[in-house]
Enzyme design. Structure first.
Site, PDB file in Angstrom:
ATOM      1  NE  ARG A 166       3.919  -0.955  13.008  1.00 51.86           N
ATOM      2  CZ  ARG A 166       2.608  -0.870  12.805  1.00 51.86           C
ATOM      3  NH1 ARG A 166       2.121  -0.792  11.599  1.00 51.86           N
ATOM      4  NH2 ARG A 166       1.776  -0.845  13.818  1.00 51.86           N
ATOM      5  NE  ARG A 198      -2.929  11.939  -9.452  1.00 43.42           N
ATOM      6  CZ  ARG A 198      -4.050  12.603  -9.167  1.00 43.42           C
ATOM      7  NH1 ARG A 198      -4.502  12.649  -7.937  1.00 43.42           N
ATOM      8  NH2 ARG A 198      -4.725  13.191 -10.114  1.00 43.42           N
ATOM      9  CG  ASP A 226      -3.939  -3.588  13.777  1.00 44.98           C
ATOM     10  OD1 ASP A 226      -3.326  -3.247  12.748  1.00 44.98           O
ATOM     11  OD2 ASP A 226      -5.153  -3.790  13.793  1.00 44.98           O
ATOM     12  NE  ARG A 277      -3.607  -5.600   0.788  1.00 46.94           N
ATOM     13  CZ  ARG A 277      -2.991  -4.664   1.504  1.00 46.94           C
ATOM     14  NH1 ARG A 277      -2.042  -3.910   0.971  1.00 46.94           N
ATOM     15  NH2 ARG A 277      -3.299  -4.466   2.777  1.00 46.94           N
ATOM     16  NE  ARG A 329       6.567  -0.807   5.616  1.00 49.22           N
ATOM     17  CZ  ARG A 329       7.360  -1.034   6.657  1.00 49.22           C
ATOM     18  NH1 ARG A 329       8.607  -1.395   6.461  1.00 49.22           N
ATOM     19  NH2 ARG A 329       6.924  -0.896   7.879  1.00 49.22           N
ATOM     20  N   GLY A 340       0.830  -1.205   0.000  1.00 51.82           N
ATOM     21  CA  GLY A 340       0.000   0.000   0.000  1.00 51.82           C
ATOM     22  C   GLY A 340       0.866   1.258   0.000  1.00 51.82           C
ATOM     23  CB  SER A 366      -0.142  -4.278   7.791  1.00 53.77           C
ATOM     24  OG  SER A 366      -0.790  -3.074   7.483  1.00 53.77           O
TER      25      SER A 366
HETATM   26  N1  HPA Z   1      -8.372  -2.241   9.758  1.00 57.60           N
HETATM   27  C1  HPA Z   1      -8.256  -2.028   8.450  1.00 57.60           C
HETATM   28  N2  HPA Z   1      -7.119  -2.145   7.806  1.00 57.60           N
HETATM   29  C2  HPA Z   1      -6.030  -2.492   8.507  1.00 57.60           C
HETATM   30  C3  HPA Z   1      -6.078  -2.723   9.869  1.00 57.60           C
HETATM   31  C4  HPA Z   1      -7.311  -2.597  10.521  1.00 57.60           C
HETATM   32  O1  HPA Z   1      -7.416  -2.807  11.736  1.00 57.60           O
HETATM   33  N3  HPA Z   1      -4.826  -3.037  10.291  1.00 57.60           N
HETATM   34  C5  HPA Z   1      -4.032  -2.989   9.201  1.00 57.60           C
HETATM   35  N4  HPA Z   1      -4.759  -2.666   8.116  1.00 57.60           N
END
Ligand code: HPA
Length: 234
Positions: free
Chosen positions: A217, A43, A204, A87, A24, A20, A90
């Site tokens: 990370r 952009r 997370d 893709r 990265r 994304g 995270s």
């Molecule tokens: N929500 C949506 N997208 C994400 C999250 C999340 O908690 N963590 C990493 N990408």
């Protein structure tokens, strides 16, 4: 050149890794590719092409969310001839047995997006991974002893959810994690006869509220890039 990608014809490889975050993409290209060249910065969305073990690869950012990914993936496939798109990103974990740092490989995706409603007109299209990529990515993760979970994920239109009932139902139906891009990637790959996969690091946890510290990370991201590259070329 396309509206959003400045690369010349032939500067994008048939295999494209899609983080994304554009920075990265830069980090992954500098870390894993030989002879990486920046092929896009329109952009601020960075793309690099180089080689990995002699195989040509592009690593290109998508931005966050399905509308942004959709722009880049449409142009990468339709204008530059990308055939294998993975893709690397995270996600938030939604199940107790999944830990921060584990890898989730999305076999299928669920979403509430209306992006493709004009095409499907109420039918519940099920965007799913390419089987050959899924199989080789799981084998690569297992070989590295990276804890890996394979199943359904939720591609959300919002990062800040206001729908606890929906989250609870997704958890109940064994959705493994939440991110914001894979469903559109899988839909576009199906539409245009390309192969797609999403390999995701758990950053997370929605239930335990644990989060990956920023210093860890990079290592987790590196694991995921290597799994994606091995999946693409095996
Ligand atoms: N929500 C949506 N997208 C994400 C999250 C999340 O908690 N963590 C990493 N990408």
């Amino acid at each position: 050149m396309t509206v959003h990608i400045g690369a010349k014809s032939g500067e994008i490889a048939e295999t494209v890794l899609l983080p994304g975050d554009p920075y990265r993409a830069k980090w992954a290209a500098e870390t894993f590719l030989d002879d990486a060249v920046c092929v896009n910065e329109v952009r601020g969305m960075l793309g690099f092409t180089g080689t990995w073990k002699g195989n040509r690869v592009t690593i290109h950012g998508t931005g966050m969310g399905m509308p942004s990914l959709s722009i880049y993936v449409n142009e990468l496939i339709q204008d530059y001839g990308a055939k294998t798109l993975i893709r690397i990103g995270s996600c938030g974990a939604m199940q107790e047995n999944i830990n921060v740092r584990d890898v989730i490989i999305a076999m299928a995706t669920t979403s509430t997006t209306s992006m493709n409603d004009p095409i499907f007109r109420g039918a519940n299209f099920a965007p799913c991974a390419d089987w050959s990529l899924l199989k080789t990515a799981v084998a690569a993760a297992e070989k590295r002893d990276t804890p890996v979970h394979v199943g359904n994920i939720f591609s959300s239109d919002v990062f800040y959810s206001e729908s606890p009932e929906l989250d609870a139902q997704l958890e109940r139906h064994n959705v493994l994690g939440v991110e914001m891009e894979a469903a559109e990637l899988y839909t576009l790959a199906a539409r245009h006869n390309a192969r797609a996969l999403a390999v995701l690091t758990v950053s997370d946890h929605l239930k335990t509220h644990e989060a990956l510290p920023s210093d860890q990370r990079e290592r987790s991201f590196a694991d995921m890039v290597e799994i994606a590259l091995e999946a693409a070329f095996n």
